[in-house]
Scaffold this motif. Structure first.
Motif, PDB file in Angstrom:
ATOM      1  N   GLY A 235      30.819 -59.656  33.234  1.00  0.00           N
ATOM      2  CA  GLY A 235      29.732 -59.229  32.378  1.00  0.00           C
ATOM      3  C   GLY A 235      30.043 -57.884  31.748  1.00  0.00           C
ATOM      4  N   ARG A 236      30.575 -57.880  30.577  1.00  0.00           N
ATOM      5  CA  ARG A 236      30.956 -56.638  29.918  1.00  0.00           C
ATOM      6  C   ARG A 236      29.697 -55.847  29.615  1.00  0.00           C
ATOM      7  N   SER A 237      29.706 -54.553  29.965  1.00  0.00           N
ATOM      8  CA  SER A 237      28.524 -53.723  29.829  1.00  0.00           C
ATOM      9  C   SER A 237      28.126 -53.578  28.369  1.00  0.00           C
ATOM     10  N   ALA A 238      26.852 -53.207  28.204  1.00  0.00           N
ATOM     11  CA  ALA A 238      26.352 -53.011  26.843  1.00  0.00           C
ATOM     12  C   ALA A 238      27.076 -51.852  26.169  1.00  0.00           C
ATOM     13  N   GLY A 239      27.488 -50.846  26.974  1.00  0.00           N
ATOM     14  CA  GLY A 239      28.205 -49.723  26.395  1.00  0.00           C
ATOM     15  C   GLY A 239      29.525 -50.121  25.779  1.00  0.00           C
ATOM     16  N   LEU A 240      30.289 -50.994  26.470  1.00  0.00           N
ATOM     17  CA  LEU A 240      31.559 -51.450  25.923  1.00  0.00           C
ATOM     18  C   LEU A 240      31.344 -52.290  24.670  1.00  0.00           C
ATOM     19  N   ARG A 241      30.319 -53.118  24.690  1.00  0.00           N
ATOM     20  CA  ARG A 241      30.031 -53.929  23.488  1.00  0.00           C
ATOM     21  C   ARG A 241      29.669 -53.032  22.313  1.00  0.00           C
ATOM     22  N   LEU A 242      28.930 -51.955  22.589  1.00  0.00           N
ATOM     23  CA  LEU A 242      28.557 -51.027  21.530  1.00  0.00           C
ATOM     24  C   LEU A 242      29.780 -50.305  20.979  1.00  0.00           C
ATOM     25  N   LEU A 243      30.709 -49.912  21.876  1.00  0.00           N
ATOM     26  CA  LEU A 243      31.932 -49.254  21.428  1.00  0.00           C
ATOM     27  C   LEU A 243      32.739 -50.154  20.504  1.00  0.00           C
ATOM     28  N   ARG A 244      32.850 -51.411  20.883  1.00  0.00           N
ATOM     29  CA  ARG A 244      33.597 -52.340  20.041  1.00  0.00           C
ATOM     30  C   ARG A 244      32.923 -52.514  18.686  1.00  0.00           C
ATOM     31  N   PHE A 245      31.600 -52.584  18.676  1.00  0.00           N
ATOM     32  CA  PHE A 245      30.883 -52.742  17.414  1.00  0.00           C
ATOM     33  C   PHE A 245      31.108 -51.532  16.514  1.00  0.00           C
ATOM     34  N   VAL A 246      31.030 -50.324  17.099  1.00  0.00           N
ATOM     35  CA  VAL A 246      31.253 -49.109  16.307  1.00  0.00           C
ATOM     36  C   VAL A 246      32.681 -49.076  15.768  1.00  0.00           C
ATOM     37  N   ALA A 247      33.656 -49.521  16.605  1.00  0.00           N
ATOM     38  CA  ALA A 247      35.039 -49.553  16.145  1.00  0.00           C
ATOM     39  C   ALA A 247      35.221 -50.526  14.993  1.00  0.00           C
ATOM     40  N   TYR A 248      34.593 -51.708  15.100  1.00  0.00           N
ATOM     41  CA  TYR A 248      34.698 -52.695  14.028  1.00  0.00           C
ATOM     42  C   TYR A 248      34.114 -52.165  12.722  1.00  0.00           C
ATOM     43  N   VAL A 249      33.103 -51.273  12.794  1.00  0.00           N
ATOM     44  CA  VAL A 249      32.496 -50.720  11.583  1.00  0.00           C
ATOM     45  C   VAL A 249      33.286 -49.520  11.072  1.00  0.00           C
ATOM     46  N   THR A 250      33.740 -48.667  11.985  1.00  0.00           N
ATOM     47  CA  THR A 250      34.372 -47.404  11.602  1.00  0.00           C
ATOM     48  C   THR A 250      35.731 -47.605  10.943  1.00  0.00           C
ATOM     49  N   LEU A 251      36.576 -48.425  11.539  1.00  0.00           N
ATOM     50  CA  LEU A 251      37.929 -48.582  11.016  1.00  0.00           C
ATOM     51  C   LEU A 251      37.951 -49.141   9.588  1.00  0.00           C
ATOM     52  N   PRO A 252      37.201 -50.230   9.276  1.00  0.00           N
ATOM     53  CA  PRO A 252      37.171 -50.670   7.871  1.00  0.00           C
ATOM     54  C   PRO A 252      36.612 -49.606   6.933  1.00  0.00           C
ATOM     55  N   ALA A 253      35.623 -48.823   7.414  1.00  0.00           N
ATOM     56  CA  ALA A 253      35.056 -47.770   6.562  1.00  0.00           C
ATOM     57  C   ALA A 253      36.104 -46.717   6.241  1.00  0.00           C
TER      58      ALA A 253
ATOM     59  N   VAL B   1      39.314 -47.256   6.030  1.00  0.00           N
ATOM     60  CA  VAL B   1      40.231 -47.861   5.061  1.00  0.00           C
ATOM     61  C   VAL B   1      39.624 -47.805   3.655  1.00  0.00           C
ATOM     62  N   VAL B   2      38.326 -48.084   3.538  1.00  0.00           N
ATOM     63  CA  VAL B   2      37.657 -48.045   2.233  1.00  0.00           C
ATOM     64  C   VAL B   2      37.705 -46.635   1.654  1.00  0.00           C
TER      65      VAL B   2
ATOM     66  N   VAL C 255      42.732 -42.762  -2.889  1.00  0.00           N
ATOM     67  CA  VAL C 255      43.947 -43.072  -3.644  1.00  0.00           C
ATOM     68  C   VAL C 255      43.614 -43.453  -5.083  1.00  0.00           C
ATOM     69  N   GLY C 256      42.460 -44.121  -5.278  1.00  0.00           N
ATOM     70  CA  GLY C 256      42.067 -44.530  -6.618  1.00  0.00           C
ATOM     71  C   GLY C 256      41.513 -43.401  -7.469  1.00  0.00           C
ATOM     72  N   GLY C 257      41.444 -42.194  -6.918  1.00  0.00           N
ATOM     73  CA  GLY C 257      40.984 -41.052  -7.695  1.00  0.00           C
ATOM     74  C   GLY C 257      39.492 -40.811  -7.644  1.00  0.00           C
ATOM     75  N   VAL C 258      38.772 -41.533  -6.777  1.00  0.00           N
ATOM     76  CA  VAL C 258      37.324 -41.336  -6.659  1.00  0.00           C
ATOM     77  C   VAL C 258      37.054 -40.083  -5.835  1.00  0.00           C
ATOM     78  N   ARG C 259      36.168 -39.241  -6.313  1.00  0.00           N
ATOM     79  CA  ARG C 259      35.838 -38.012  -5.593  1.00  0.00           C
ATOM     80  C   ARG C 259      34.874 -38.352  -4.454  1.00  0.00           C
TER      81      ARG C 259
END
Length: 302
Positions: free
Chosen positions: A22-40, A42-43, A49-53
């Motif tokens: 039973g993976r704790s809610a804290g670990l599930r939350l960490l994974r969710f934050v990682a899934y959101v943070t890393l793509p952000a 990259v964006v 790189v595209g010159g947007v300020r």
């Protein structure tokens, strides 16, 4: 049931089992934050790189989120270690398996470059036979690497006036060249081997299949240049060709890249000297299939 009698059917879970149960809610939350943070991240990098300020507040918030995520991951790792998990088990709880497999593959590719330069093949100590299989792909891989180098030079010329973009593209181009050379280096330093009644078949850094000789029903030397995907078959082509075919009496598992099981009963693969491997494999299979069964030992005394 007396007070001293243990309960059956209720074995306590310890170590990795308790966490996996039973993976704790804290670990599930960490994974969710990682899934959101890393793509952000990259964006934001692409926009830069595209010159947007990018507003300073946005950059500061993104970096603060990354630092917080790294600290939380580190604390979670230490907590899992205190629970009794090994390093590998703790990392597996924090990082998705797919990410671990991709990272492991990249590390094996880069490590193969060092082995290639040092002339230190992997997994050949104490084996009965070593059979390289990378010769027929060398020209293709060197040509591909040369094209990548030419493309890097061209992009450097075109982006000379944009230093930030030029630096990012240059890093990507250099890594691409190293990756291509690493793929070939992995094939060179990971040959097929024959040892201890097992035929070990490999391809670059992503395929490693052990075939017990006593499961081999037949071995054929047959060059094949066209391969179609079929259930229960594994084709380890080099330069679009295979030269040996092995049929099995029962399947062996050849896991897919992300770990999914793949039982196979027919394997086609290539070797630089396919005839030498064929000549050595035939007698080895015969010996493995006719070896006497181990003695059961003396009967127990009454």
């Amino acid at each position: 049931m007396t007070g001293a009698e243990p309960m059956t059917g209720a074995t306590p879970m310890t170590g990795a089992g308790s966490v996996a149960g039973g993976r704790s809610a804290g670990l599930r939350l960490l994974r969710f934050v990682a899934y959101v943070t890393l793509p952000a991240e990259v964006v934001l990098a692409v926009l830069l790189v595209g010159g947007v300020r990018i507003p300073a507040a946005v950059w500061a918030g993104a970096e603060l989120l990354v630092v917080t995520l790294v600290v939380a991951e580190g604390l979670s790792y230490l907590r899992l270690r205190r629970r009794g998990l090994s390093r590998r088990e703790a990392v597996a709880e924090l990082v998705p398996e797919a990410v671990l497999r991709i990272m492991g593959h990249e590390l094996r590719i880069m490590a193969s470059l060092g082995r290639w330069v040092a002339r230190r093949p992997h997994g050949v100590g104490g084996v009965d036979g070593v059979f390289p299989h990378a010769r027929d792909q060398a020209a293709l891989m060197y040509g591909f690497a040369f094209v990548c180098v030419v493309e890097s030079v061209g992009m450097s010329y075109l982006l000379a006036g944009r230093p930030v973009v030029h630096a990012i593209v240059l890093v990507l181009d250099v890594y691409t060249v190293l990756f291509v050379l690493g793929l070939h280096a992995a094939a060179v330093t990971r040959p097929h081997t024959l040892a201890g009644g097992v035929l070990r078949l490999r391809q670059a850094a992503h395929v490693d299949v052990s075939v017990p000789l006593d499961r081999i029903a037949s071995v054929r030397h047959e060059p094949v240049f066209s391969h179609e995907k079929a259930e229960g078959e594994l084709n380890l082509a080099v330069g679009s060709q295979t030269s040996l075919t092995v049929e099995l009496t029962e399947p062996v598992d050849a896991p897919r890249f992300f770990g999914a099981p793949r039982p196979v009963r027919l394997i086609r693969f290539h070797a630089d000297d396919a005839r030498a491997l064929y000549r050595e494999l035939g007698p080895a299979v015969t010996r493995a299939r006719t070896a006497p069964s181990p003695s059961p030992g003396p009967p127990p005394r009454v």
